[in-house]
Design an enzyme around this catalytic site. Structure first.
Site, PDB file in Angstrom:
ATOM      1  CB  SER A 554       3.183   2.989   6.480  1.00  0.00           C
ATOM      2  OG  SER A 554       1.961   2.425   6.090  1.00  0.00           O
ATOM      3  CG  ASP A 639       0.700   5.099  -0.559  1.00  0.00           C
ATOM      4  OD1 ASP A 639       0.247   3.946  -0.431  1.00  0.00           O
ATOM      5  OD2 ASP A 639       1.476   5.614   0.259  1.00  0.00           O
ATOM      6  CG  HIS A 674       2.722   2.389   1.081  1.00  0.00           C
ATOM      7  ND1 HIS A 674       2.107   3.398   1.781  1.00  0.00           N
ATOM      8  CD2 HIS A 674       3.177   1.522   2.019  1.00  0.00           C
ATOM      9  CE1 HIS A 674       2.191   3.152   3.081  1.00  0.00           C
ATOM     10  NE2 HIS A 674       2.843   2.018   3.253  1.00  0.00           N
TER      11      HIS A 674
END
Length: 701
Positions: A554, A639, A674
């Protein structure tokens, strides 16, 4: 369609000469240049079109990348299976969490052999009572590739449970209600929520957070009465500022409902008596940019953690009847060398989580008597409060872990100072923590700042410069990335790896200044700190550049991309998981989920100062024609935090420009988002792929 895929995107499997040798080539994405101009600066984006989720050519490209990944990693499949079995064999299949008591019931979760999910259970009055299964998530998840419960909240009369369900992995939940006496699922179904509800004390009124269906911002607090049409739900609060999110909860005392509005730098709270759900919420302290505070309730007062004239935060209290900051009375003063993280109020004690010298401690402050600290044995560890729902007790529950110690839950008697271990995560397969060593070392950044690194390795490791190593980092949002145990890390440690966590600026391990020095116009510190830590490991003979790997996800994936643009020669290989790599384009597009709430973290590129600074480090904008380390990049099609097209564009541009022959693998999970897989074993497949990628590069198995 087949012709399109082959000519435009597909893997090329080409016979070389007249032999049977087969060469596998990566997919090639077509170029559709798009000019993006702002502040007199024009960027040419050849892969902007990849954000067209419904475009068949985009999906074809992603499928082609997956096919290429399968081809080039096929020879590692036996190693992946071996790693999968190693990790899974260490997980206790049949397990239970430590029960906690609330409103007459003991609550816990349990797992059963070979099942991906868990059961939410309770027992009335004591642990010898019959077990009630509130939610059987294994059964609920049947038929879904992804399934997650956002939260399960029991009504005050213990007769109803509300829970959020996400079957797509976009963190957009539908709320359901289950009658715990009959097992009936009510007709009240609420879509597009943040996943949980807060019950009023009347057992029929609930409040929930409604998300914008495009930006996924939690923007509204809604009120629903059981048995009434959802379309008649009342909007209680709308957060008009697009840089804020809003949420609702109940104080520990169960006395008040709290609506919070928060951005990176500013917060605001409203309260309402939970017994009067039709009343009006009252503001505690109107928002002032830069003023952060959080609130709990005890007795006649609100207790508040705030940064008002306190960079590292302090505690104040104020009467429920006079809540504005003019009435705030200091309870714990600000200290420049201690970061005040959290607090837990008991009838006779205040327990404070605070961070000093990069380590969190638990400070016990009796309302009457002398304060003391709870002692811990290891040099590097992580400790945090557990579930502490009662006021009238001298028992404090906390969780403890380190890079060598599995997660351990303790009850601590604040009067006698006796500590009772309730449960330690059981690691199967003969694990012995005494086989491993952990410590903290310090690299020196280019500006002279000492950057802490937490290390773990098998005892007997020699600093000869020949050990394989994996360094992990994040460095954003003030997240500390404290050292904690991971059984999935053991396959690397047992193969001789040194594992390192770089506590770089942008985190908050040394308090708020450490965070401030790694964001906005100081963001470059985050990247140079990480590279300096990597170089330190090499210089100190923990490893060498031919065996050093880096990993981040991330915002940590942004870290990876920026670091290899700056110093690619430091690393043999890099894993960038769901990486935030197209910073400028994303931050200019306010329709993308989470963008507006990030301006105080990265800056708003509509301001030229932030635009050009952001452009100077954005990984996608700074890909060059040069050698890069081997790369494994991952994403999830669904995501909601870093859209799939960011890493897709980055990979395509790297394939176009990089001058090396190092492997570049792009793994797109077409079913998840995610956080990856939702089951307790599914995630191991991705970890096995990552480890196989690393081990294959240095010819280890």
């Amino acid at each position: 369609m087949k012709k399109l895929i082959f000519n435009f995107l597909a893997i090329a499997i080409i016979a070389v000469s007249c032999t049977s040798k087969v060469e596998v080539k990566p997919p090639v994405a077509k170029k559709i240049p798009k000019e993006l101009t702002i502040h007199g600066d024009t960027r040419i984006d050849n892969y902007y079109w990849m954000n067209e989720r419904e475009n068949p050519e985009v999906m074809a490209y992603l499928e082609a990348e997956n096919a290429y990944k399968d081809s080039v990693m096929k020879h590692t499949e036996p190693l992946q299976e071996k790693l999968f079995d190693e990790i899974k064999s260490k997980i206790k299949q049949e397990d239970e969490s430590v029960p906690y008591k609330e409103n007459g019931y003991y609550y816990y979760t349990k797992t059963v052999p070979e099942k991906e999910y868990y059961l939410v259970c309770r027992k009335k009055d004591n642990l010898e009572a019959p077990e009630e299964i509130i939610l059987d998530v294994n059964q609920m998840a049947e038929g879904y590739e992804y399934y997650a419960i956002g939260g399960s909240e029991i009504s005050p009369d213990n007769k109803m449970v509300a829970y959020g369900e996400d079957t797509v992995s976009r963190r957009q939940y539908t709320i359901y209600f289950k009658n715990l006496e009959t097992g009936e699922i009510l007709d009240d179904v609420i879509p597009y929520t943040a996943g949980s509800v807060t019950w009023a004390n009347d057992n029929k009124t609930v409040f929930y957070m409604l998300k914008d269906t495009v930006t996924l911002r939690s923007e509204k607090i809604m009120k629903h009465i059981l048995g009434t049409p959802v379309e008649n739900d009342i909007e209680v609060y709308f957060e008009a500022d697009e840089t804020f999110n809003t949420y609702i909860f109940k104080t520990k005392s169960k006395k008040y409902l709290m609506i919070a509005s928060a951005s990176t730098l500013t917060s605001e709270y409203r309260f309402l008596d939970a017994g009067n759900p039709n009343g009006s919420f009252k503001i505690i302290q109107p928002r002032t940019r830069g003023l952060e505070y959080s609130v709990d309730h005890f007795g006649d007062d609100f207790y508040i953690r705030t940064n008002l004239d306190a960079l590292n935060f302090k505690m104040v209290k104020t009467p429920v009847t006079k809540t504005e900051k003019e009435n705030w009375v200091e309870v714990i003063p600000h200290r420049t060398d201690v970061f005040f993280e959290n607090f837990e109020i008991l009838k006779d004690f205040l327990v404070v989580s605070e961070r000093k010298d990069g380590i969190t401690g638990l400070r016990v402050m009796p309302w009457k008597g002398e304060e003391f600290y709870i002692d811990f044995d290891e040099e590097v560890y992580s400790v945090r409060p557990g579930v502490n729902l009662d006021f009238d007790t001298d028992i404090f529950r906390f969780s403890y872990t380190s890079l060598t110690t599995p997660v351990s839950t303790f009850d601590y008697n604040l009067t006698t100072k006796e500590r009772k271990l309730l449960k330690q995560q059981e690691v199967l397969g003969g694990f012995d923590k005494n086989n491993y060593e952990t410590k903290r070392i310090y690299a020196t950044a280019g500006d002279g700042t000492k950057i802490p690194i937490s290390l773990v390795y098998r005892k007997g490791m020699e600093k000869n410069g020949n050990n394989p190593a994996l360094i992990y980092g994040y460095g954003s949002y003030g997240y500390e990335m404290d050292p904690s145990f991971s059984l999935s890390r053991l396959p690397l440690l047992d193969r001789g790896f040194v594992y390192a966590i770089a506590h770089i600026r942008g985190g908050q391990i040394y308090g708020r200044k450490w965070y401030d020095d790694g964001k906005l116009l100081k963001k470059m510190n985050t990247f140079t700190d990480f590279n300096d830590c990597a170089k330190f490991l090499i210089d100190e003979k923990y490893t060498n550049s031919g065996k050093l790997f880096a990993m981040g996800g991330s915002a940590g994936g942004l870290l990876m991309g920026a670091c290899i643009n700056l110093k690619p020669e430091l690393y043999r290989g890099v894993i960038a998981a769901v990486p935030f790599v197209d910073v400028v384009t994303t931050m200019l597009d306010e329709s993308i989920p989470l963008t507006t709430g990030e301006f105080d973290e990265w800056g708003n590129p509509k301001d030229s100062v932030y635009y050009f600074y952001m452009k100077s480090y954005s990984p996608y904008d700074n890909v060059e024609a040069k050698n890069y380390p081997a790369l494994l990049v991952t994403t999830g099609l669904h995501d909601s935090q870093v859209q799939y097209f960011e890493p897709a564009k980055w990979v395509a541009k790297l394939r176009e420009l990089k001058t090396d022959n190092n492997l570049l693998v792009f793994h797109i999970n077409m079913d998840f988002g995610h956080g990856g897989a939702s089951g307790r074993f599914q995630w191991i497949k991705d970890t096995a792929l990552e480890y196989a990628f690393i081990l294959d590069l240095i010819k280890m198995n």
